[in-house]
Scaffold this active site. Structure first.
Site: not given
Ligand code: AQP
Length: 356
Positions: A115, A207, A210
């Site tokens: 980050k 990746k 969201k």
């Molecule tokens: N692209 C992905 N493919 C597979 N699994 C994914 N996860 C996230 N992105 C992918 C899995 O989703 C779970 C919840 O995620 P989170 O919200 O706790 O955190 P994150 O990994 O930071 O998710 P995002 O979508 O990328 O959100 P932002 O944009 O806010 O950072 C986790 O189990 C993660 O592995």
């Protein structure tokens, strides 16, 4: 009895990466749970504020996440679904764990480095980084450990990227139980989901995320068929108009094949679902184009997500918004009761108060 705990950040409506990597597994665990098992699914708003958030938007995203969890079939009778910030015991335990957690261990964690746009193996806290790095982002894994331990979770389903944090949670248990000569904290077991990382539809080397401002880079689980179709048709691929499985050189095509495989697509030749990406690719003939692959992917997603958008909107709007409020209160009460039991033991072991 087993206690399952997992969390998700309210940083937007979940996308299919979150769904294949986490949420679908939560639903399966709920449906397979024996009587007596407890399941906690936490919307981690305290974690979300390690990055700047607008209060109004955060409130809205929390409600959207809650409704999305209901829409995929989590059942508030069987699972406790709640907002982290409704259960203060999470931060109380975080402080107590912080007093026996090692800075050196946190310094090795890779998530805060990514980050901060540092390499995983960057040494970390030099003067410049220490100035920019917020304490909350650095100590995030201690709060995550508290989330898990305050409910005495035995099983924690997480993506591959979270394994390091789970290891740290176990370290927190050892440190605490050893320091206070107690067994009141429970060692959680990691359940790693084996699903592949779903990549951005615009930049298949990143990746799917969201919080990305580019909506067309992802498929939200609440997208309707027309939207799914337009985003998949616009997905970045490459100039070779044939379907092959070559993740290194053809990441965009590989991503679509991964999505198809996650949807249980088996191709016309095989049957029964569960084919690998390579098997699915081999089922395409020399005359099949990337457009064919995209149409199949969009169709498979439509089937996989059938009913989710309708249920999502129903939960959000039912009883003029009162229904979701009732569910939120119900989840918070249950999570509070669970955390209270652990905190009684923890305070007792440390010699702290907390009756009021
Ligand atoms: N692209 C992905 N493919 C597979 N699994 C994914 N996860 C996230 N992105 C992918 C899995 O989703 C779970 C919840 O995620 P989170 O919200 O706790 O955190 P994150 O990994 O930071 O998710 P995002 O979508 O990328 O959100 P932002 O944009 O806010 O950072 C986790 O189990 C993660 O592995």
């Amino acid at each position: 009895d087993s206690v399952v705990f997992s969390g998700i950040q309210p940083t937007g409506v979940p996308h299919i990466g979150n769904y294949f990597g986490a949420l679908r597994q939560w639903k399966r665990m709920q449906d397979a749970a024996p009587a007596g098992a407890k399941l906690f699914f936490c919307i981690v708003d305290w974690h979300a504020i390690t990055m700047p958030q607008d209060a109004h938007i955060l409130r809205q995203k929390k409600a959207e996440m809650f409704a999305a969890l209901m829409a995929i079939g989590l059942d508030p009778k069987r699972s406790t679904i709640f907002y982290q910030s409704e259960v203060r015991a999470h931060t109380e335990l975080m402080w107590i764990l912080s007093c026996t957690a090692s800075m050196g261990y946190l310094n090795r964690m890779t998530q805060w480095k990514s980050k901060m746009h540092l390499d995983d193996d960057a040494k970390g806290l030099d003067h410049d980084v220490a100035q920019r790095l917020k304490l909350g982002l650095f100590s995030y894994p201690v709060l995550q450990a508290a989330d898990i331990l305050v409910h005495r979770a035995t099983h924690v389903p997480v993506g591959e990227d979270q394994k390091q944090h789970l290891e740290f949670s176990r370290e927190c248990v050892s440190n605490f139980n050893h320091t206070y000569n107690t067994k009141c904290l429970v060692f959680p077991q990691t359940i790693t989901t084996s699903s592949p990382r779903i990549m951005s539809l615009r930049h298949p080397n990143r990746k799917m995320s969201k919080s990305s401002p580019v909506e067309s880079s992802r498929i939200d689980i609440t997208n309707r068929h027309r939207e799914i179709q337009s985003r998949i048709m616009g997905a970045a691929t490459d100039s070779m108009n044939r379907v092959t499985w070559d993740p290194e050189n053809r990441p965009g095509v590989a991503n679509l094949l991964s999505i198809l495989a996650q949807c249980g697509y088996s191709g016309s030749a095989a049957g029964g679902g569960g084919a690998s990406e390579a098997e699915i690719a081999a089922g395409f003939g020399p005359n099949d184009t990337l457009k064919d692959l995209k149409m199949m992917t969009a169709d498979a997603l439509r089937l996989e997500l059938e009913g989710v958008p309708d249920r999502y909107h129903e939960v959000l709007t039912s009883k003029g918004g009162k229904y979701i409020q009732e569910l939120q209160d119900h989840g918070a009460d249950r999570a509070h009761a669970s955390a209270k039991e652990t905190m009684r033991m923890v305070r007792d072991a440390v010699g702290l108060g907390g009756k009021r």
